[in-house]
Every structure is written in structure tokens, then in C-alpha cells.
Design an enzyme around this catalytic site. Structure first.
Site, PDB file in Angstrom:
ATOM      1  N   THR A 153      -3.257 -12.875  -3.363  1.00  0.00           N
ATOM      2  CA  THR A 153      -2.087 -13.748  -3.375  1.00  0.00           C
ATOM      3  C   THR A 153      -2.487 -15.213  -3.237  1.00  0.00           C
ATOM      4  O   THR A 153      -3.441 -15.506  -2.532  1.00  0.00           O
ATOM      5  CB  THR A 153      -1.201 -13.382  -2.167  1.00  0.00           C
ATOM      6  N   ARG A 179       7.399  -1.636  -6.211  1.00  0.00           N
ATOM      7  CA  ARG A 179       7.092  -2.098  -4.854  1.00  0.00           C
ATOM      8  C   ARG A 179       6.992  -3.627  -4.785  1.00  0.00           C
ATOM      9  O   ARG A 179       6.341  -4.249  -5.609  1.00  0.00           O
ATOM     10  CB  ARG A 179       5.769  -1.477  -4.378  1.00  0.00           C
ATOM     11  N   THR A 195      -0.602 -14.087   3.232  1.00  0.00           N
ATOM     12  CA  THR A 195      -1.267 -13.177   2.298  1.00  0.00           C
ATOM     13  C   THR A 195      -1.803 -11.995   3.080  1.00  0.00           C
ATOM     14  O   THR A 195      -2.283 -12.142   4.199  1.00  0.00           O
ATOM     15  CB  THR A 195      -2.411 -13.887   1.550  1.00  0.00           C
TER      16      THR A 195
END
Lengths: 319, 319
Positions: free
Chosen positions: A190, A218, A241
Site C-alpha cells: 500500500t 474483500r 499500511t
């Protein structure tokens, strides 16, 4: 391991109340937690550090030129989305059936205006779409094909799924359900950015391809305001993250803000509490900046791709 | 207007520390904020009150028999989903193109385990699916067709879209974009339930058809943990209803919990602050119960369909 307050000379300037000089601007970026830098080849490590440095410098240059917090976090996250080394935009991880489903959120600390998208498949820069949601709709969160439809109407840059694929970067994983989330931490990537600009405004932005091999639509914490992304001029801006589920159930980004507002904690103390006392080991990392431009970076994972710079001369990156 | 602490005799019992007797169990339900009860026919008002009373009684009976908080909030929200008078499950509002896209979330205050679904189209009881996400996946939030696919694998009851349609209840609205969100408050009808059981455990559940005439896969606060739904045994359980965007940007449910934990506020004070000081006028309502079984119900809208009961004899509903 806290990276807050390391580096950055405290040159003379306005006092913040705790004896530290106020900064005019500050920026922190992350490129995901979990990956063990030692497992990367020397070349890949150098390339990743160079990527972080380049993005950080662009953000810092805009801030020192008086750029607005919201514009800077969007620009910086776009650059990270375009860099295939990180799990966001181009180079994102794939779902269990080999598709790319991207999530992003952006938040303006002034009025706590925010926008987010989840599960988009056709947008080159999900963070740009998140900002459009914030500014051009009365909504905060758009998902799935509806968000892609909105992207089409907004004339943001659309790309085919193949655009996101980068040989050697986003290798499809086997069905994820048989593995524990933590086993896959290796792959978290991320990206995020938090900023305090010269006007004292805060902003946060986060973007991700999500969990490698994810299925059933998800969604993690990145596009969830209060979980992976939050900004409030009165407290701080936060981007997270890691194992998104752990961040959602603790509303991590808002929790840090609330500890500042109601618990009398410093940014560093609040971030440390959440990362080391509340979150499980090896679950992720947090970057944050408060209203006075103080920076906090902390992780409970082995690795974190990060960068930090401020008007006092701090300027560093790490893995 | 606060409805907290109205009614319910304070009979003798254990002290909670603020002079009030502890309750063994407590339950609060809502059937959405915004609707002006006066605009309903006498028959419709009576039917809605009867619906609330019946659901409340079933929840109270389970709690007094020692039922677990998590089971009770799921059961109660299922009943509200099945009742076509409320905007959740059967009788939900439609999107701009006449479809039903449903959202729900459930949270267990013990470990802060939680599950949520957004934009599902085939599931009779979205709250049941949210619980499956919580208990049978490592995830928290599943969206869109992926969530419907998960539902199929889990063998929850699937229904065709026509199941949700109820003549005279969910009339499709014209394109929503030309209207201000607040203009449509009339139609809010999200349902929710918060509970403290006899073991002292808390749970929260919320379910909704979302915003009437919504488009682009718009998601509100109901399925967002920390925004519309939150539960933590150490503080409180919260379920919200109203203009979801306003609740997301303030992380309302987690904000109330944080004010208890860090701000030293009572549940009633925290709920009042959020509803009347932080949220814009006419934006919604909150129901909450704290670890000691104290109940808070507050709204800044004209109407709120609600019910509250506890082991001290409180037992009332209102619109």
C-alpha cells in the site's frame, strides 16, 4: 521501532509549545510495510529507495513552494501509483482470479471532507477518482462497477486491466483462503502520504491494490475513512499500511486522532500506543503528521518503505 | 432531543459508580431517523410502533433468558430486515435504476471482531452474511458481486431482487444527484440494534438499503466499522442512522467510544456532543449502550423510530 523524530536538525524557529521549533511544512510517505528489504536484490533495493526519494522530493518541492496539502498528497500518491514497484495503481497485486481491484481514499483536514473508492478496475489513478468523489458528489465512498461508471462520467484516465500488470512484479498467488493473512505480509505494498502545508492545513491519502490473492470483493483499511486514512486540522493526518482487517476493527487512523484530542497524548505517543500496544505483532505500520508539523513513523513489521521531509531540513528515505 | 434516561425506573441494585443501579441487560433498537411521524397515517404509525414493540420484546426476552449479545443483535436486525416497514432487507429503498443494493455490519465488543457487507443484491438477510464474514473469513468487509458470491458459498438464504420490493413502500425515486442529501432525509430508514447482555458483553448491528435513488455504488456509514457501527466492551456499542457521509467523515461510532475512553465523558454526554455539536442539523441519530448497561438515544432529526428496554423494567418505543 519508531522512526519519529530521528534526523532533521531542529534549527531556530517558532516554538511549538514542547520546546521544539515549529516547521513550516512536513511530508511523510510510505510504500507499504512487511517486505523484508534484505530479500530484495541490491538493485531492487536501490531502485525502490530511488523511487521513494524522487517522490518525496517532488512533494517537498511543491510544499516549499506553497502548495496546498490536499494537492500534494494527491500528486504524491499518483506518482506512487504510477511506480510499478509499489502495490497501488500500476504494479498492484491481483485477486485470486488474476484481476486488479483497486482502493483509495483522500481526506482534507480543513473540513474533514473526504472521498474514497473501492474495487475499481478501470481507473489509472484511483486517488484521483477518490478526490472527484470528494469534490463532485455529495458522497464519500463509491464501490465496484458503480465507481467505474462514475470514473467514465468524470473523464479521468481509464486504462485496460493489462495496464496494471508488470512482469515480475504482480505474480498471481494461489487461492488465499488457505493461508493466514500474516503469512502474506511479505507482499504488502500500500502507498500513502500525509502532509502539513505552510498554511497549517493537513491532508492524507492512501491507495492500494489490496491483499494479494484476495477474493469475494474483500476491502481493507485503505479506503475506509477513520481506519487507514484520516485527516483533521485539529489533530493530525494519518495513513496506514498492513493487515487491513486489524486496522479497521480498531479504527486506527481515527484512534490516533482521538488520543491526541481527548487523551492528551503526543503524536509519537499515540502512534506508538496503537502500533505496539493495540495492533498485533507484524500487522503493519503508520505514518502521521500533526498540526505543528511533527512527524511520527512507526511499524511492528520487519520492513517499511518510507520517506520523510520537512522545512527544517529533514530529508530521508528507508526500507 | 435526548431520549436517554427517560423512563425506566431505577430500582434497587448494584451501583454503577454514578449512583445509578447497574442493569443486568439492556437493548436499544432503531428503525431509522428523519421520517416525520405526523406524515404517516394513523394506521401506518400504529403498525410501525407495533413492529418496533414486537422486535424489542423478542430481543428483551432473549437477553433476559441469558442470550448472548452477538446473537441478539443479529436476530433483532434480521427481524427488522424482514419487516417491510423499514429500509433494510425486504422493503429497502432502490437505487437510481430501481435495484436493491444492501449493506450491513455486525461487531462483537469482546474482541472487536467484526464483519460487514456492502452492495449485496441477492441475500435475504445481509446481517447474517455480515456475521459469516466475521466468523468464517479472515476479512471484515466484502463488497458487490464478490460478497454475493461468498453468500452463495455460505448457503445463506438467497432471494431474487423482487423479494425486496413491497408495493407502496419502496417507490423508485428520480435521479438523486439533483437533490441535496438532506432533502431526502424523509426516507431514511436504516435499522440497528445495540445490546449489553447479562455477561456484560456488548454488540452492535446495523443494516440498510442505503440512500434512496443512490447511484455509482454509493455506500453510507452502516457497513463502515467505526462510522455507523462499533462495539467495544471497554466502552460502548453504537449504531447510527442518517446522512451516512456525515457519519463517515467524523467516524461517529468510534468517536463516541473514544470520548468515553479518553475524554472521561459519560455515554449520554458523548452521544449528545456528537449529535448536537459535531453533526450538522437534521443529519441523523445515534443509539448506544455502555458497559454498565446505560442507554443513550439522541437525534437531530424530527423523527426517529426507536425502542429501548432493560432489566430494570424500561420498555418503550417511539417514532
Amino acid at each position: 521501532m519508531s522512526l519519529g523524530w530521528l534526523g532533521g536538525p531542529n534549527v531556530a524557529g517558532q516554538e511549538t509549545g514542547d520546546g521544539r521549533p515549529a516547521v513550516a511544512w512536513a511530508i511523510v510517505i510510505h510504500g507499504g510495510a512487511g517486505g523484508t528489504a534484505e530479500r530484495l536484490s541490491e538493485e531492487r533495493r536501490a531502485a525502490k529507495l530511488a523511487g521513494l526519494r524522487q517522490v518525496l522530493e517532488q512533494g517537498a518541492a511543491r510544499l516549499s513552494a506553497g502548495g496546498e496539502a490536499l494537492d500534494v498528497v494527491e500528486h504524491v500518491v499518483k506518482l506512487l501509483e504510477d511506480d510499478p514497484q509499489f502495490n497501488a495503481g500500476r504494479g498492484a497485486v491481483t485477486t485470486s482470479d488474476g484481476r486488479f481491484e483497486l482502493d483509495a481514499a483522500i481526506m482534507d483536514g480543513r473540513q474533514r471532507a473526504c472521498g474514497a473508492v473501492a474495487g475499481v478496475q478501470t481507473v489509472r489513478n484511483p486517488i484521483e477518482l477518490a478526490r472527484r468523489v470528494m469534490e463532485r458528489t455529495p458522497h464519500v465512498l463509491l464501490i465496484g462497477s458503480g465507481a467505474d461508471q462514475f470514473a467514465k462520467e468524470q473523464q479521468v484516465t481509464l486504462v485496460p486491466q493489462e495496464y496494471f500488470a508488470v512482469p515480475g512484479i504482480n505474480v498471481p498467488l494461489p487461492n488465499s483462503q488457505s493461508q493466514l493473512l500474516h503469512d502474506r505480509l511479505e507482499y504488502y505494498g500500500t502507498v500513502g502520504c500525509v502532509v502539513r502545508d505552510t498554511r497549517g492545513n493537513l491532508a492524507a491519502a492512501t491507495s492500494t491494490g489490496g491483499l494479494p490473492g484476495k477474493r469475494w470483493g474483500r476491502i481493507g483499511d485503505a479506503p475506509i475513512i477513520g481506519a487507514g486514512t484520516f485527516a483533521d486540522n485539529e489533530s493530525c493526518a494519518v495513513s496506514c499500511t498492513g493487515v487491513g482487517e486489524e486496522f479497521i476493527r480498531r479504527a486506527v487512523a481515527h484512534e490516533i486522532s482521538a488520543q491526541l484530542k481527548y487523551g492528551g497524548r503526543s503524536l509519537e505517543e499515540a502512534v506508538r500506543d496503537v502500533v505496539h500496544q493495540q495492533l498485533p505483532a507484524k500487522s503493519g505500520a503508520v505514518i502521521a503528521v500533526d498540526h505543528a508539523g511533527r512527524i511520527a513513523i512507526d511499524r511492528n513489521t520487519v520492513g517499511l518503505a518510507w520517506g520523510a521531509a520537512d522545512s527544517q531540513g529533514r530529508n530521508e528515505v528507508g526500507l
